[in-house]
Design a protein around this motif. Sequence first.
Motif, PDB file in Angstrom:
ATOM      1  N   LEU A 130       0.820  -1.215   0.000  1.00  0.00           N
ATOM      2  CA  LEU A 130       0.000   0.000   0.000  1.00  0.00           C
ATOM      3  C   LEU A 130       0.852   1.263   0.000  1.00  0.00           C
ATOM      4  CD1 LEU A 130      -2.441  -1.294   2.729  1.00  0.00           C
ATOM      5  CD2 LEU A 130      -3.045  -0.991   0.313  1.00  0.00           C
ATOM      6  N   GLU A 131       0.340   2.283  -0.674  1.00  0.00           N
ATOM      7  CA  GLU A 131       1.037   3.571  -0.687  1.00  0.00           C
ATOM      8  C   GLU A 131       1.075   4.194   0.710  1.00  0.00           C
ATOM      9  OE1 GLU A 131       2.659   5.272  -2.991  1.00  0.00           O
ATOM     10  OE2 GLU A 131       2.432   3.661  -4.465  1.00  0.00           O
ATOM     11  N   SER A 132       0.060   3.874   1.504  1.00  0.00           N
ATOM     12  CA  SER A 132      -0.018   4.450   2.843  1.00  0.00           C
ATOM     13  C   SER A 132       0.925   3.744   3.836  1.00  0.00           C
ATOM     14  CB  SER A 132      -1.451   4.357   3.373  1.00  0.00           C
ATOM     15  OG  SER A 132      -1.889   2.997   3.382  1.00  0.00           O
ATOM     16  N   HIS A 133       1.490   2.594   3.420  1.00  0.00           N
ATOM     17  CA  HIS A 133       2.431   1.867   4.283  1.00  0.00           C
ATOM     18  C   HIS A 133       3.711   1.617   3.486  1.00  0.00           C
ATOM     19  CE1 HIS A 133      -1.475   1.071   6.172  1.00  0.00           C
ATOM     20  NE2 HIS A 133      -0.805   0.889   7.305  1.00  0.00           N
ATOM     21  N   LYS A 134       4.683   2.477   3.675  1.00  0.00           N
ATOM     22  CA  LYS A 134       5.891   2.428   2.869  1.00  0.00           C
ATOM     23  C   LYS A 134       6.896   1.375   3.350  1.00  0.00           C
ATOM     24  CE  LYS A 134       5.089   5.628  -0.175  1.00  0.00           C
ATOM     25  NZ  LYS A 134       5.011   5.317  -1.619  1.00  0.00           N
ATOM     26  N   GLN A 135       6.705   0.846   4.547  1.00  0.00           N
ATOM     27  CA  GLN A 135       7.660  -0.143   5.038  1.00  0.00           C
ATOM     28  C   GLN A 135       7.483  -1.473   4.302  1.00  0.00           C
ATOM     29  OE1 GLN A 135       5.175   1.106   6.722  1.00  0.00           O
ATOM     30  NE2 GLN A 135       4.140  -0.394   8.046  1.00  0.00           N
ATOM     31  N   ASN A 136       8.608  -2.189   4.147  1.00  0.00           N
ATOM     32  CA  ASN A 136       8.558  -3.490   3.477  1.00  0.00           C
ATOM     33  C   ASN A 136       7.912  -4.538   4.373  1.00  0.00           C
ATOM     34  OD1 ASN A 136       9.960  -2.514   1.204  1.00  0.00           O
ATOM     35  ND2 ASN A 136      11.944  -2.952   2.155  1.00  0.00           N
ATOM     36  N   VAL A 137       7.267  -5.506   3.744  1.00  0.00           N
ATOM     37  CA  VAL A 137       6.681  -6.625   4.493  1.00  0.00           C
ATOM     38  C   VAL A 137       7.820  -7.416   5.147  1.00  0.00           C
ATOM     39  CG1 VAL A 137       5.411  -8.779   4.282  1.00  0.00           C
ATOM     40  CG2 VAL A 137       4.698  -6.772   2.954  1.00  0.00           C
ATOM     41  N   PRO A 138       7.732  -7.692   6.467  1.00  0.00           N
ATOM     42  CA  PRO A 138       8.818  -8.415   7.163  1.00  0.00           C
ATOM     43  C   PRO A 138       9.008  -9.840   6.622  1.00  0.00           C
ATOM     44  CG  PRO A 138       7.323  -7.362   8.718  1.00  0.00           C
ATOM     45  CD  PRO A 138       6.654  -7.288   7.390  1.00  0.00           C
ATOM     46  N   ALA A 139      10.251 -10.312   6.654  1.00  0.00           N
ATOM     47  CA  ALA A 139      10.571 -11.672   6.196  1.00  0.00           C
ATOM     48  C   ALA A 139      10.579 -12.643   7.368  1.00  0.00           C
ATOM     49  CB  ALA A 139      11.923 -11.696   5.503  1.00  0.00           C
ATOM     50  N   VAL A 140      10.229 -13.897   7.095  1.00  0.00           N
ATOM     51  CA  VAL A 140      10.220 -14.957   8.103  1.00  0.00           C
ATOM     52  C   VAL A 140      11.563 -15.693   8.044  1.00  0.00           C
ATOM     53  CG1 VAL A 140       9.088 -17.070   8.881  1.00  0.00           C
ATOM     54  CG2 VAL A 140       7.734 -15.219   7.875  1.00  0.00           C
ATOM     55  N   ALA A 141      12.328 -15.625   9.134  1.00  0.00           N
ATOM     56  CA  ALA A 141      13.691 -16.150   9.138  1.00  0.00           C
ATOM     57  C   ALA A 141      13.761 -17.652   8.874  1.00  0.00           C
ATOM     58  CB  ALA A 141      14.374 -15.820  10.463  1.00  0.00           C
ATOM     59  N   LYS A 142      12.792 -18.426   9.394  1.00  0.00           N
ATOM     60  CA  LYS A 142      12.864 -19.881   9.267  1.00  0.00           C
ATOM     61  C   LYS A 142      12.712 -20.358   7.827  1.00  0.00           C
ATOM     62  CE  LYS A 142       7.996 -21.138   9.972  1.00  0.00           C
ATOM     63  NZ  LYS A 142       7.072 -22.020  10.723  1.00  0.00           N
ATOM     64  N   SER A 143      12.221 -19.482   6.948  1.00  0.00           N
ATOM     65  CA  SER A 143      12.048 -19.882   5.552  1.00  0.00           C
ATOM     66  C   SER A 143      13.316 -19.699   4.720  1.00  0.00           C
ATOM     67  CB  SER A 143      10.911 -19.078   4.907  1.00  0.00           C
ATOM     68  OG  SER A 143      11.284 -17.712   4.762  1.00  0.00           O
ATOM     69  N   LYS A 144      14.359 -19.152   5.324  1.00  0.00           N
ATOM     70  CA  LYS A 144      15.603 -18.914   4.584  1.00  0.00           C
ATOM     71  C   LYS A 144      16.264 -20.239   4.218  1.00  0.00           C
ATOM     72  CE  LYS A 144      19.997 -16.424   4.806  1.00  0.00           C
ATOM     73  NZ  LYS A 144      20.854 -15.540   5.622  1.00  0.00           N
ATOM     74  N   ALA A 155      14.032 -21.541 -15.245  1.00  0.00           N
ATOM     75  CA  ALA A 155      13.674 -22.106 -13.936  1.00  0.00           C
ATOM     76  C   ALA A 155      12.938 -21.075 -13.073  1.00  0.00           C
ATOM     77  CB  ALA A 155      14.920 -22.601 -13.219  1.00  0.00           C
ATOM     78  N   PRO A 156      12.018 -21.534 -12.203  1.00  0.00           N
ATOM     79  CA  PRO A 156      11.287 -20.620 -11.324  1.00  0.00           C
ATOM     80  C   PRO A 156      11.806 -20.638  -9.880  1.00  0.00           C
ATOM     81  CG  PRO A 156      10.076 -22.661 -11.485  1.00  0.00           C
ATOM     82  CD  PRO A 156      11.363 -22.865 -12.254  1.00  0.00           C
ATOM     83  N   ALA A 157      11.520 -19.567  -9.167  1.00  0.00           N
ATOM     84  CA  ALA A 157      11.721 -19.507  -7.717  1.00  0.00           C
ATOM     85  C   ALA A 157      10.406 -19.040  -7.112  1.00  0.00           C
ATOM     86  CB  ALA A 157      12.850 -18.547  -7.360  1.00  0.00           C
ATOM     87  N   TYR A 158      10.196 -19.415  -5.838  1.00  0.00           N
ATOM     88  CA  TYR A 158       8.918 -19.117  -5.193  1.00  0.00           C
ATOM     89  C   TYR A 158       9.132 -18.448  -3.837  1.00  0.00           C
ATOM     90  CZ  TYR A 158       7.458 -22.661  -8.585  1.00  0.00           C
ATOM     91  OH  TYR A 158       7.261 -23.370  -9.739  1.00  0.00           O
ATOM     92  N   ALA A 159       8.151 -17.621  -3.457  1.00  0.00           N
ATOM     93  CA  ALA A 159       8.122 -17.037  -2.116  1.00  0.00           C
ATOM     94  C   ALA A 159       6.676 -17.024  -1.646  1.00  0.00           C
ATOM     95  CB  ALA A 159       8.690 -15.630  -2.113  1.00  0.00           C
ATOM     96  N   THR A 208       6.454 -12.256   4.548  1.00  0.00           N
ATOM     97  CA  THR A 208       6.932 -12.910   3.334  1.00  0.00           C
ATOM     98  C   THR A 208       8.028 -13.919   3.647  1.00  0.00           C
ATOM     99  OG1 THR A 208       7.857 -12.591   1.111  1.00  0.00           O
ATOM    100  CG2 THR A 208       8.689 -11.163   2.830  1.00  0.00           C
ATOM    101  N   GLY A 209       8.083 -14.967   2.842  1.00  0.00           N
ATOM    102  CA  GLY A 209       9.153 -15.946   2.964  1.00  0.00           C
ATOM    103  C   GLY A 209      10.306 -15.593   2.038  1.00  0.00           C
TER     104      GLY A 209
END
Length: 222
Positions: A130-144, A155-159, A208-209
């Motif tokens: 959203l334009e009203s929320h400029k911060q990035n969506v936090p990442a989930v560490a365990k998915s690294k 080839a594809p990659a997924y998140a 996000t993962g």
Amino acid sequence: MRTFRSRTTVLAAAGAAVLALSLTACGGDDSGAKSAGTATATETTVSSDKAAGSSDSTDSTAKNGDSAQAAKASADGKQAAAAAPACTTKDVSLSAARQDGPPYTHIVLTAKNTSGKTCTMTGFPEIQFLESHKQNVPAVAKSKPASPVVLKAGAPAYALVKLSDGGVDENNEPVSAFSVTLQGGGGMAAVTAPGKGGIAVDPAKALTGYWTYELRNGADDF
């Protein structure tokens, strides 16, 4: 008469000697059998101990081999990533799809390598819904993943991306498109939200993962 007595005495003595030898021979056979039996039992015990020791050694070698292979795979992945440049928005096509099953609180972001060359998907997608929320969506560490995701041509990659908790009282906002920035200097691109009506996002609950080769149970459950 004397001659007869003398011969009798000699025969008696000879018989006694033969009997003594027979008894001695029998005693020797019994002792030998016992010794042979003891030796056989001892050899069996030693062989069993050696077999057990060999089995333990084999198990240990197998475990060490598995650890070595895992370490090698991780090292190979890092070397491949170092050799391949970071994927940019010119190298991949980005798309979003709903994850199967209600209440549709997640989407899957796909990045397909369309460049014709190998590149590396670095880290996780930096998403702003959203334009009203400029911060990035936090990442989930365990998915690294253990090593960077290196994409060959095609080839594809997924998140996996969480939109909300699926509650009716959440502060959801409609989103028809959102921005994705690729880490490592990959640039930013606009991604169309799936569905005719777009998606409902609660900025406070979104997550996000990391980029992965495929979605994994456990690591990508959030």
